[in-house]
Design a protein around this motif. Structure first.
Motif: not given
Ligand SMILES: Cc1cc2nc3c(=O)[nH]c(=O)nc-3n(C[C@H](O)[C@H](O)[C@H](O)COP(=O)(O)OP(=O)(O)OC[C@H]3O[C@@H](n4cnc5c(N)ncnc54)[C@H](O)[C@@H]3O)c2cc1C
Ligand SMILES: Cc1cc2nc3c(=O)[nH]c(=O)nc-3n(C[C@H](O)[C@H](O)[C@H](O)COP(=O)(O)OP(=O)(O)OC[C@H]3O[C@@H](n4cnc5c(N)ncnc54)[C@H](O)[C@@H]3O)c2cc1C
Lengths: 375, 434
Positions: A51, A338-340, A44-45, A174, A335-336, A36-37, A49, A17
Motif C-alpha cells: 500500500h 517501507g514500500i511507500t 519484508a518486501t 554479509v 516499520e510498516g 543480498e543474502a 501489502m 529499500v
Molecule cells: C505484514 C506487513 C505488511 C506491510 N504492509 C506495508 C504496506 O502496505 N505499505 C508499506 O509501505 N509498507 C508495508 N510494510 C512494510 C514494508 O514491507 C517494509 O517496510 C519494507 O519492505 C522494508 O524494506 P527493506 O528493503 O528495508 O527490508 P527487506 O525487504 O526485509 O529487505 C532486507 C533484505 O536484506 C537482506 N539481508 C539481511 N541480512 C543480510 C546480510 N547479512 N547480508 C546481505 N543481505 C542481508 C534480506 O535477505 C532482505 O532481502 C509491511 C510490512 C509487513 C511485515
C-alpha cells in the motif's frame, strides 16, 4: 583522468529499500555493488501489502511519504506489468462520531497540503463500499493512494541499476561491516567509500546496538472476488495500532488486488522472532476484519504468512550516518511504511553520498537522534 | 471461548483411504478412541471411493472388511471434513460443510494419500484433457463416456486401472501410451510373480483390456483442438502419430500428499514422501504417517502401514510380524514400479515457452525458465499462488526445473475466513507425549 574518482558504494540488502538505493545511486553515477543474502525482494518486501499510502500522523512521516508517493507516481508509467501499480485510493473508515471528527481534521490537513482527500458521510460510505457493515459513521477518502506488488518492483529496480553499471550479487551474505568494507560469509571482502545498510529488520545483526526491533505482522490472501471492495479499506484506529508501542495490536486493513484477490491485515507483535503463524493473533486480526466486512466470513482464504517490520523507538526510519562508523549509511527502520517510503529514502541516501542538498529536512530521520538509546 | 464444535479422541486419523481405514481399525481394536477425517463425502480413498455407498465398484468386496472399521463403536468417522491447520500440538482444525471443527487428540496418523503427477505439454489445458485418475473418479461418479474415443497416456500400472474403468463404462479406449521403454516394462512384468496379487491384477487387466493397444516407449507430445480436444499427437521418439479422440487421460505417476505432514512439522524425505520409521512414526513425537503419503507403493503397502501406524498410535507394544512382512513385500513392489516407470527426459522438453504450467495464474514455461527456484517463481510470476496452491504445478515444476518444494503454511487448503478465524480460539487439548 582528472578530479577525484566517482564515489562507490556497497548496498547491503536488496529489499525494496536497498534496491531503490542501488537504482538511485547507480543512475547518479555512483559505482554500486549490491550484496543480498537471499532472494532480492524476498524479505519484508515480499511479506508486505504494497500500500503506497501518504500517512500523516506527524510531519516527518508525512513529508517522506508524500515525496515518495510523488516518486512512485512519476515512475508508474515505466513499471513492468507485474508491478500491478493501481490507484484504488485509501478509504479510512470511521466507526463512530469521534472517529469521524478525527477524519474531518485529517481531511482538512491533507487538503491544506495538496493531497486530494474528501470526507464521506455514512450514506456515501455505504455507496462507496456496500460490503461494509451497517452503522458506520463515515470515512475519509484519499484518492491518489496506490497499491503495488513489490516483489516485482525489486528485480526491475535492480535491472535498472545494472544497466547503469551496478553489480548485483544475490545469494551473498554479509557477515560483518569493517569500516569502509564488508566481509562476506563466504570469506570475500569488499571495500567502498560508502556502505549502505539496507537489511531491514535484520540490521542489528551487522550493527549491534542499533535501535531496531522486529515487529511481526500477519497477512491473509483470499481467492478472487472482483469488486468485493474497491478501495484499500483501513480503520481510522489503524494509526493507533501502527504507532502504538504496545506489544501486540490488530487493525482492520483490507486491500483489493488487481487480480480480484483481497489482502487482509493487519497485526503487530513485538518480541517474537519466529515466523510461524500465531493462530491466536491471526484470529484476532480476522475477527477485526469480519467486524467491518461481515461478508468476508464465507469467502475463502488461500494462504496466510508473516513478515517482520523494522521498528524504531520513535517510529521514524533511520536514514544516514551512524555515529562511530565512518562511511556507514543506514537505510532501515521503515516499520510498516517501507514500500511507500523506499524512493524518498533512496533519494536522501544519494544526496548524502553525493553531497547534494535534499528537498526536505533530513534531521528527523538521522540515526544520530537515537544514538545511545536502547534497542 | 471455544464457540466451534470440538471433538476429543485418542487417535486422529487423517484420510479414510485404505491406509486410514487400516489405521482406524487397528487403533480401535487396540482400545483407542478414534476420529477419522476425510474430505470426501464417502470413505474409501482413491480406489474404494463409492464402494460403501452401494455403487458397483469392482473392488467392493475387497474393500468391505476394511470399511467395517468405521462401524467399530470406538471409531467416529467424519466425512466431508478437511484438515487445514494445526494451531497447537494435539489440536487439529478441519473445515466441514457445517463449519469449522476442532479435533483434540493425543496422537495422529496422517494418511492423506497421493495425487497424480500431471506434466504440461502443448494443449494440456484443452477441455477433454484430464488427469487419468481424475477422469476415472469422474466416471465412477457418473460422468458419461459411453461411445467416446479415449486415449490413455502417461506412465505406470494405474493407466491399466483407468483404461479398464473407462472401458467398463462404454468408452472406446483407442490406445494406452506408456512412456517407459519396452525393456523396462517387460522386466517389470517378468518379475510380477513375486507379488501374486499384483500378477492376478495384471492378468485381469489384460483380459479386460483385450483388443486395446498398449504401446510402450510412447508419450503424448501435443493435444490438438480449438474449443475442445480433437486429437492427440503421440511420439515414440522416431515418429509422431496423430490420433483423433474425444478425451485424453494423462497420468505420469503419483506424488505423495505431504501437506498435512508439513503442517504438523514432520520431516519430509527425499522424493517428497513423509519420512517414517519402523513404527510409521514421523519426526514429530506422537505423529505417524502411512500409505502413499509415506511413499508410493500401492494398496497392500497402504494397508500394512496403516495397520502398523494404528497399533503404534494406540500405544501397542510389539508390532506383529504379519503386517511388517506385508509392508516389506509391498514396498519392494513400490521400488520395482519406481524403477520400471521412471520418467524419461524427453518429457521435460514437451512444454514450449508459451505452454501454461500454472493454470490458476496463467504462468507459462517461458516465464518460469529464468527463475532460480520455486520461491522466486512464486514471488515474481505468481506461479502456484492460485486456489490450487501449487498442488498441480508444484510437482510439475519440480520435474521440469528440479526445484524443491516449499514449506506449507496454514491454511493447507483454501478455507472460509471464519474457519481460519476459529483456528485460534480453541484451547488445546491432549498434550501427552508418545
Ligand atoms: C505484514 C506487513 C505488511 C506491510 N504492509 C506495508 C504496506 O502496505 N505499505 C508499506 O509501505 N509498507 C508495508 N510494510 C512494510 C514494508 O514491507 C517494509 O517496510 C519494507 O519492505 C522494508 O524494506 P527493506 O528493503 O528495508 O527490508 P527487506 O525487504 O526485509 O529487505 C532486507 C533484505 O536484506 C537482506 N539481508 C539481511 N541480512 C543480510 C546480510 N547479512 N547480508 C546481505 N543481505 C542481508 C534480506 O535477505 C532482505 O532481502 C509491511 C510490512 C509487513 C511485515
Ligand atoms: C487419482 C488416483 C487414482 C488412483 N486409482 C487407483 C486405481 O484405480 N487402482 C489402484 O489400485 N490404485 C489406484 N490409485 C493408487 C491408490 O491411491 C493407492 O494404491 C491406495 O489407495 C493408497 O491408499 P492411501 O490410504 O494411502 O491413500 P488414498 O486412497 O488416496 O486416501 C487418502 C484420503 O485422504 C483424504 N485426504 C487428503 N488430504 C486430506 C485432508 N487434508 N483432510 C481430510 N482428508 C484428506 C483424501 O481425499 C483421500 O480420501 C490411485 C491413486 C490416485 C492418486
Amino acid at each position: 583522468m582528472s578530479g577525484s574518482p566517482s564515489p562507490d558504494a556497497l548496498v547491503v540488502g536488496a529489499g525494496i529499500v536497498g534496491a531503490a538505493c542501488a537504482w538511485e545511486l547507480a543512475r547518479a553515477g555512483v559505482r554500486v555493488s549490491v550484496l543480498e543474502a537471499g532472494l532480492p525482494g524476498g524479505g519484508a518486501t515480499a511479506a508486505g501489502m504494497g500500500h503506497v499510502v501518504v500517512l500523516d500522523d506527524n510531519e516527518p512521516e508525512f513529508r517522506l511519504a508524500k515525496l515518495s508517493h510523488e516518486l512512485w507516481s512519476a515512475l508508474a508509467p515505466e513499471l513492468p506489468a507485474g508491478a500491478e501499480f493501481t490507484r484504488p485510493g485509501t478509504l479510512w473508515v470511521a466507526a463512530d462520531g469521534e472517529e469521524l471528527d478525527a477524519a474531518a481534521r485529517r481531511a482538512a490537513a491533507y487538503d491544506s497540503r495538496g493531497v486530494a482527500a474528501e470526507l464521506l458521510d455514512a450514506r456515501q460510505l455505504a455507496e462507496a463500499e456496500p460490503e461494509l457493515r451497517d452503522g458506520l459513521a463515515g470515512g475519509l477518502l484519499v484518492r491518489d493512494d496506490a497499491v503495488v506488488y513489490p516483489p516485482c518492483v525489486v528485480p526491475w529496480l535492480l535491472d535498472g541499476a545494472r544497466r547503469a553499471g551496478a553489480q548485483v550479487d544475490a545469494g551473498r551474505r554479509v557477515a560483518a561491516i569493517e569500516g569502509r568494507a564488508v566481509r562476506c560469509a563466504d570469506g570475500g571482502r569488499r571495500e567502498a567509500a560508502w556502505v549502505v545498510l539496507a537489511t531491514g529488520a535484520w540490521a542489528p545483526e551487522l550493527v549491534p546496538g542499533l535501535p531496531v526491533r522486529r515487529r511481526k505482522g500477519h497477512l491473509v490472501v483470499t481467492d478472487r472476488y472482483p469488486g468485493f471492495v474497491r478501495h484499500q479499506l483501513v480503520e481510522l484506529g489503524y494509526l493507533k495500532s501502527a504507532h502504538g508501542t504496545g506489544s501486540e495490536s490488530v487493525a482492520f486493513n483490507v486491500q483489493p488486488r488487481p487480480s480480484g484477490q483481497l489482502l487482509v491485515g493487519s497485526s503487530r507483535q513485538l518480541g517474537v522472532d519466529d515466523d510461524a503463524i500465531d493462530h491466536r493473533l491471526l484470529s484476532r486480526m480476522l475477527r477485526r476484519a469480519l467486524e467491518y466486512l461481515p461478508g468476508l466470513a464465507r469467502r475463502h482464504a488461500l494462504r496466510a504468512w508473516t513478515g517482520f517490520r523494522a521498528a524504531t523507538p520513535d517510529g521514524q526510519p533511520l536514514i544516514g550516518p551512524w555515529p562511530g562508523h565512518d562511511g556507514l549509511l543506514l537505510a532501515t527502520g521503515h516499520e510498516g511504511l517501507g514500500i511507500t517510503t523506499a524512493f524518498g529514502t533512496a533519494w536522501l541516501v544519494a544526496d548524502m553520498v553525493l553531497g547534494r542538498p535534499s528537498p526536505l529536512p533530513r534531521e528527523p530521520y538521522l540515526p544520530a537522534r537515537l544514538a545511545g538509546s536502547a534497542p | 471461548m471455544s464457540a466451534i464444535a470440538t471433538v476429543d479422541c485418542d487417535v486422529l486419523v487423517v484420510g479414510a483411504g485404505p491406509a486410514g481405514l487400516a489405521a482406524a481399525g487397528a487403533a480401535a481394536r487396540a482400545g483407542a478412541g478414534v476420529v477419522v477425517l476425510d474430505d470426501n463425502a464417502g470413505p474409501g480413498g482413491q480406489i474404494w471411493r463409492g464402494a460403501g455407498a452401494g455403487v458397483a465398484a469392482p473392488d467392493a468386496r475387497a474393500a468391505a472388511p476394511w470399511l467395517d472399521a468405521l462401524e467399530h463403536p470406538r471409531v467416529q468417522p467424519l466425512a466431508g471434513a478437511r484438515l487445514f491447520a494445526q494451531p497447537a500440538p494435539g489440536l487439529a482444525l478441519a473445515e466441514t460443510p457445517a463449519g469449522p471443527l476442532a479435533v483434540r487428540h493425543v496422537r495422529a496418523v496422517l494418511c492423506p494419500g497421493a495425487r497424480e503427477l500431471f506434466l504440461p505439454f502443448p494443449g494440456w489445458t484443452l477441455p477433454g484433457v484430464a488427469g487419468a485418475g481424475g477422469l476415472s473418479a469422474l466416471v465412477k461418479s457418473g460422468t458419461p463416456v459411453a461411445g467416446q474415443r479415449v486415449v490413455v497416456a502417461g506412465s505406470g500400472p494405474l493407466l491399466f486401472a483407468v483404461a479398464r474403468e473407462l472401458k467398463r463404462h462404454g468408452a472406446r479406449v483407442l490406445l494406452i501410451a506408456e512412456q517407459a521403454p519396452r525393456g523396462r516394462v517387460a522386466r517389470f512384468a517378468a518379475g510380477l510373480w513375486r507379488w501374486p496379487a499384483k500378477l492376478a491384477d495384471a492378468l485381469a487387466h489384460r483380459a479386460a483390456l483385450a483388443g486395446v493397444p498398449y504401446r510402450t516407449g510412447s508419450w503424448p507430445v501435443e493435444a490438438l483442438g480449438g474449443e475442445a480436444l480433437a486429437a492427440v499427437r503421440v511420439s515414440d521418439g522416431r515418429r509422431v502419430r496423430e490420433i483423433p479422440c474425444d478425451r485424453l487421460a494423462c497420468g505420469f505417476g503419483l506424488v505423495p500428499n505431504a501437506e498435512p505432514a508439513r503442517l504438523f512439522g514432520c520431516a519430509i524425505a527425499a522424493g517428497g514422501a513423509v519420512a517414517t520409521g519402523a513404527r510409521q512414526e514421523t519426526s514429530v513425537p506422537g505423529v505417524f504417517a502411512a500409505g502413499e503419503a509415506a511413499g508410493i507403493a500401492g494398496l497392500e503397502a497402504a494397508l500394512a502401514e496403516g495397520a502398523i501406524a494404528g497399533l503404534a498410535a494406540a500405544g501397542a507394544g510389539e508390532i506383529p510380524a504379519g503386517p511388517r512382512r506385508a509392508r516389506e513385500r509391498a514396498r519392494a513392489f513400490g521400488a520395482a514400479i519406481a524403477r520400471a516407470f521412471a520418467l524419461r527426459d524427453d518429457l521435460r522438453a514437451l512444454a514450449r515457452p508459451e505452454t501454461v504450467v500454472c493454470r490458476c495464474e496463467d504462468v507459462t514455461r517461458g516465464a518460469l525458465a529464468d527463475q532460480p527456484g520455486w520461491r522466486a517463481a512464486k514471488l515474481h510470476t505468481r506461479c502456484g499462488m492460485g486456489p490450487c496452491q501449487g498442488r498441480v504445478c508444484g510437482p510439475a515444476a519440480e520435474f521440469l526445473f528440479g526445484w524443491g518444494a516449499e514449506s506449507v503454511r496454514p491454511p493447507a487448503f483454501p478455507v472460509r475466513l471464519e474457519s481460519l478465524a476459529a483456528a485460534g480460539e480453541v484451547p488445546p487439548g491432549g498434550t501427552e507425549g508418545p
